[in-house]
Design an enzyme around this catalytic site. Structure first.
Site, PDB file in Angstrom:
ATOM      1  N   GLU A 123      -5.303   3.686   6.400  1.00  0.00           N
ATOM      2  CA  GLU A 123      -4.929   3.502   4.995  1.00  0.00           C
ATOM      3  C   GLU A 123      -5.491   4.660   4.183  1.00  0.00           C
ATOM      4  O   GLU A 123      -4.924   5.069   3.177  1.00  0.00           O
ATOM      5  CB  GLU A 123      -5.503   2.179   4.484  1.00  0.00           C
ATOM      6  CG  GLU A 123      -4.992   1.817   3.114  1.00  0.00           C
ATOM      7  CD  GLU A 123      -5.854   0.815   2.392  1.00  0.00           C
ATOM      8  OE1 GLU A 123      -6.711   1.230   1.600  1.00  0.00           O
ATOM      9  OE2 GLU A 123      -5.666  -0.394   2.615  1.00  0.00           O
ATOM     10  N   SER A 160     -10.808  -0.791   3.153  1.00  0.00           N
ATOM     11  CA  SER A 160     -10.100  -0.927   4.433  1.00  0.00           C
ATOM     12  C   SER A 160      -9.736   0.458   4.957  1.00  0.00           C
ATOM     13  O   SER A 160      -9.111   1.238   4.245  1.00  0.00           O
ATOM     14  CB  SER A 160      -8.806  -1.709   4.248  1.00  0.00           C
ATOM     15  OG  SER A 160      -9.065  -2.980   3.715  1.00  0.00           O
ATOM     16  N   ARG A 216       0.840  -1.207   0.000  1.00  0.00           N
ATOM     17  CA  ARG A 216       0.000   0.000   0.000  1.00  0.00           C
ATOM     18  C   ARG A 216       0.876   1.259   0.000  1.00  0.00           C
ATOM     19  O   ARG A 216       0.571   2.242   0.677  1.00  0.00           O
ATOM     20  CB  ARG A 216      -0.923   0.036   1.231  1.00  0.00           C
ATOM     21  CG  ARG A 216      -1.974  -1.040   1.277  1.00  0.00           C
ATOM     22  CD  ARG A 216      -2.972  -0.910   0.126  1.00  0.00           C
ATOM     23  NE  ARG A 216      -4.124  -1.750   0.313  1.00  0.00           N
ATOM     24  CZ  ARG A 216      -4.191  -3.021  -0.041  1.00  0.00           C
ATOM     25  NH1 ARG A 216      -3.138  -3.609  -0.593  1.00  0.00           N
ATOM     26  NH2 ARG A 216      -5.297  -3.714   0.134  1.00  0.00           N
TER      27      ARG A 216
HETATM   28  N1  EPU Z   1     -10.782 -10.889   9.911  1.00  0.00           N
HETATM   29  C1  EPU Z   1     -11.505 -11.031  11.065  1.00  0.00           C
HETATM   30  N2  EPU Z   1     -12.539 -10.160  11.300  1.00  0.00           N
HETATM   31  C2  EPU Z   1     -12.889  -9.201  10.418  1.00  0.00           C
HETATM   32  C3  EPU Z   1     -12.144  -9.056   9.241  1.00  0.00           C
HETATM   33  C4  EPU Z   1     -11.093  -9.921   8.999  1.00  0.00           C
HETATM   34  O1  EPU Z   1     -11.257 -11.888  11.889  1.00  0.00           O
HETATM   35  O2  EPU Z   1     -13.852  -8.482  10.704  1.00  0.00           O
HETATM   36  C5  EPU Z   1      -9.715 -11.848   9.630  1.00  0.00           C
HETATM   37  C6  EPU Z   1     -10.241 -12.877   8.625  1.00  0.00           C
HETATM   38  O3  EPU Z   1     -10.690 -13.999   9.270  1.00  0.00           O
HETATM   39  C7  EPU Z   1      -9.039 -13.214   7.808  1.00  0.00           C
HETATM   40  C8  EPU Z   1      -8.112 -12.025   7.970  1.00  0.00           C
HETATM   41  O4  EPU Z   1      -8.645 -11.203   8.997  1.00  0.00           O
HETATM   42  O5  EPU Z   1      -8.385 -14.319   8.318  1.00  0.00           O
HETATM   43  C9  EPU Z   1      -7.954 -11.273   6.687  1.00  0.00           C
HETATM   44  O6  EPU Z   1      -9.221 -10.776   6.254  1.00  0.00           O
HETATM   45  P1  EPU Z   1      -9.534 -10.471   4.707  1.00  0.00           P
HETATM   46  O7  EPU Z   1      -9.210 -11.629   3.875  1.00  0.00           O
HETATM   47  O8  EPU Z   1     -10.921  -9.929   4.631  1.00  0.00           O
HETATM   48  O9  EPU Z   1      -8.476  -9.367   4.308  1.00  0.00           O
HETATM   49  P2  EPU Z   1      -7.918  -8.077   5.049  1.00  0.00           P
HETATM   50  O10 EPU Z   1      -6.515  -8.322   5.467  1.00  0.00           O
HETATM   51  O11 EPU Z   1      -8.883  -7.617   6.088  1.00  0.00           O
HETATM   52  C10 EPU Z   1      -6.867  -7.073   2.879  1.00  0.00           C
HETATM   53  C11 EPU Z   1      -6.879  -5.763   2.139  1.00  0.00           C
HETATM   54  C12 EPU Z   1      -8.175  -5.625   1.341  1.00  0.00           C
HETATM   55  C13 EPU Z   1      -8.252  -6.774   0.352  1.00  0.00           C
HETATM   56  C14 EPU Z   1      -8.211  -8.112   1.146  1.00  0.00           C
HETATM   57  C15 EPU Z   1      -8.171  -9.329   0.254  1.00  0.00           C
HETATM   58  C16 EPU Z   1      -5.524  -4.261   3.504  1.00  0.00           C
HETATM   59  C17 EPU Z   1      -5.523  -3.102   4.439  1.00  0.00           C
HETATM   60  N3  EPU Z   1      -6.735  -4.674   3.094  1.00  0.00           N
HETATM   61  O12 EPU Z   1      -7.926  -7.019   3.830  1.00  0.00           O
HETATM   62  O13 EPU Z   1      -8.104  -4.403   0.619  1.00  0.00           O
HETATM   63  O14 EPU Z   1      -9.433  -6.711  -0.416  1.00  0.00           O
HETATM   64  O15 EPU Z   1      -7.005  -8.145   1.960  1.00  0.00           O
HETATM   65  O16 EPU Z   1      -6.928  -9.470  -0.331  1.00  0.00           O
HETATM   66  O17 EPU Z   1      -4.458  -4.763   3.145  1.00  0.00           O
HETATM   67  C18 EPU Z   1      -8.650  -2.100   0.694  1.00  0.00           C
HETATM   68  O18 EPU Z   1      -7.434  -1.875   0.722  1.00  0.00           O
HETATM   69  O19 EPU Z   1      -9.496  -1.162   0.685  1.00  0.00           O
HETATM   70  C19 EPU Z   1      -9.116  -3.475   0.712  1.00  0.00           C
HETATM   71  C20 EPU Z   1     -10.410  -3.791   0.813  1.00  0.00           C
END
Ligand code: EPU
Length: 339
Positions: free
Chosen positions: A335, A239, A165
């Site tokens: 972010e 995010s 990012r």
């Molecule tokens: N999780 C939770 N509770 C929640 C949300 C997530 O426990 O409410 C846990 C999930 O179980 C999972 C882990 O966190 O094991 C990761 O969650 P997720 O796959 O939804 O991805 P993220 O790390 O929350 C990142 C990016 C997203 C992108 C997704 C998929 C960042 C800041 N965000 O989210 O990007 O779509 O991975 O690759 O890196 C964005 O930047 O606007 C965005 C949506």
């Protein structure tokens, strides 16, 4: 005819749907208009806010200056070699519409980045990423207007200094350039699909036949739609925080205390923690205060249920940040850009 508008509501121009006003507003449809506006006295005498798709910002108050909306459109392509094509899009093209266009041509590389809000021009600034793929993976080069000299410069991948990012344009180059167009090298055949992400694999299992880039896009779209709110329905900026990176030691300590901690080891004895998990553990998932809230299906996404003011969302973000720090001693960094 060039002209500045006055007292313009920015509500239609930011995906959080915040009704802040710009004292002055100009929309640039071409490189010439962009070069014209940076040469005006209005530009030199006011603080300036650049607006792309408005998908990565939180307006916390009215903007007492000039907002320039970047609306350069158009795309072109040329054959690169037998397997690949070089595709260029102007900064004001909608990102998802551009990705859909590449998939209609059967060009591979951007499918995992389907449905990310925002425009082409801001995508490299924060090196957008999702489901195991980042923009930098198929990036070739971009052109950017240097605001001081008024000349257009070419940035190859190395000069962009991409990170998680992150890029040159958020670091050393911050405020100095405006991206005008971005080029990608995409595959025309022998596509390499990225399906390591568990949720993609499960979604693909439900689609019979051979895996294709179009099917991967479909899987990504269905996952995003199931977890992330559509900005056309509920204001949001994706995010809100970055996933924090901590030392392996710190992650191990936390794991002892919280065996369910969601953590991804990185190189150099560092570990990335899932901010969404940390926030959920603090009890914020689905939390709502007035029209400001935390999305019920993804705790990393803050939402505007209608008429929240930017300050209210910012206050909620502050509350979350303090709670996560109090419980885990981990600092969350936004972010989105707070303005
Ligand atoms: N999780 C939770 N509770 C929640 C949300 C997530 O426990 O409410 C846990 C999930 O179980 C999972 C882990 O966190 O094991 C990761 O969650 P997720 O796959 O939804 O991805 P993220 O790390 O929350 C990142 C990016 C997203 C992108 C997704 C998929 C960042 C800041 N965000 O989210 O990007 O779509 O991975 O690759 O890196 C964005 O930047 O606007 C965005 C949506």
């Amino acid at each position: 005819m060039h002209f500045f508008k006055e007292n313009v509501s920015l509500k239609p121009y930011n995906t959080f749907g915040i009704d802040a006003k710009a004292r002055l507003f100009y929309e640039a449809h071409s490189l010439e208009e962009l070069q014209w506006v940076v040469d005006t006295e209005v530009f030199s005498n006011n603080q300036v806010l650049w607006l792309g798709g408005g998908s990565n910002m939180l307006l916390t108050k009215d903007f007492d200056g000039l907002v320039v909306k970047i609306s350069l459109t158009g795309k072109r392509h040329e054959v690169w070699d037998e397997d690949r094509v070089l595709v260029t899009a102007q900064a004001g093209e909608n990102w998802h519409a551009f990705v859909s266009y590449t998939l209609e041509q059967n060009w591979g590389g951007l499918e995992n980045l389907s449905l990310i809000p925002g425009n082409v021009g801001t995508a490299p600034v924060q090196n957008i990423g999702a489901y195991g793929v980042e923009l930098k993976d198929s990036f070739y080069q971009l052109k950017a207007l240097h605001l001081k000299t008024g000349s257009v410069e070419v940035f190859d991948k190395a000069r962009c200094a991409f990170g998680y990012r992150d890029s040159f344009f958020k670091q050393k180059g911050k405020g100095a350039y405006i991206v005008t167009e971005v080029s990608f090298v995409l595959s025309r055949q022998n596509h390499q699909v990225h399906t390591e992400y568990g949720a993609i694999q499960s979604a693909l299992l439900k689609m019979p036949g051979q895996v294709s880039i179009q099917k991967v896009a479909k899987a990504v779209i269905s996952i995003r739609q199931s977890k992330l709110p559509d900005p056309a329905e509920i204001g949001n900026s994706g995010s809100f925080f970055k996933n924090p990176v901590v030392s392996e030691e710190k992650a191990n300590d936390l794991k002892q205390q919280y065996p369910n901690l969601v953590a991804f080891p990185l190189a150099n004895a560092q570990t990335k923690l899932a901010a969404g998990w940390l926030i959920e553990q603090c009890g914020f998932k689905g939390y709502r205060k007035g029209d400001a809230g935390v999305h019920a299906k993804q705790a990393l996404v803050l939402v505007n249920y209608g008429n929240a003011r930017g300050e209210e969302i910012a206050a909620l973000a502050g509350e979350i940040k303090r709670a996560v720090f109090a419980k885990f001693a981990v600092v969350l960094e936004p972010e989105v850009n707070m303005i």
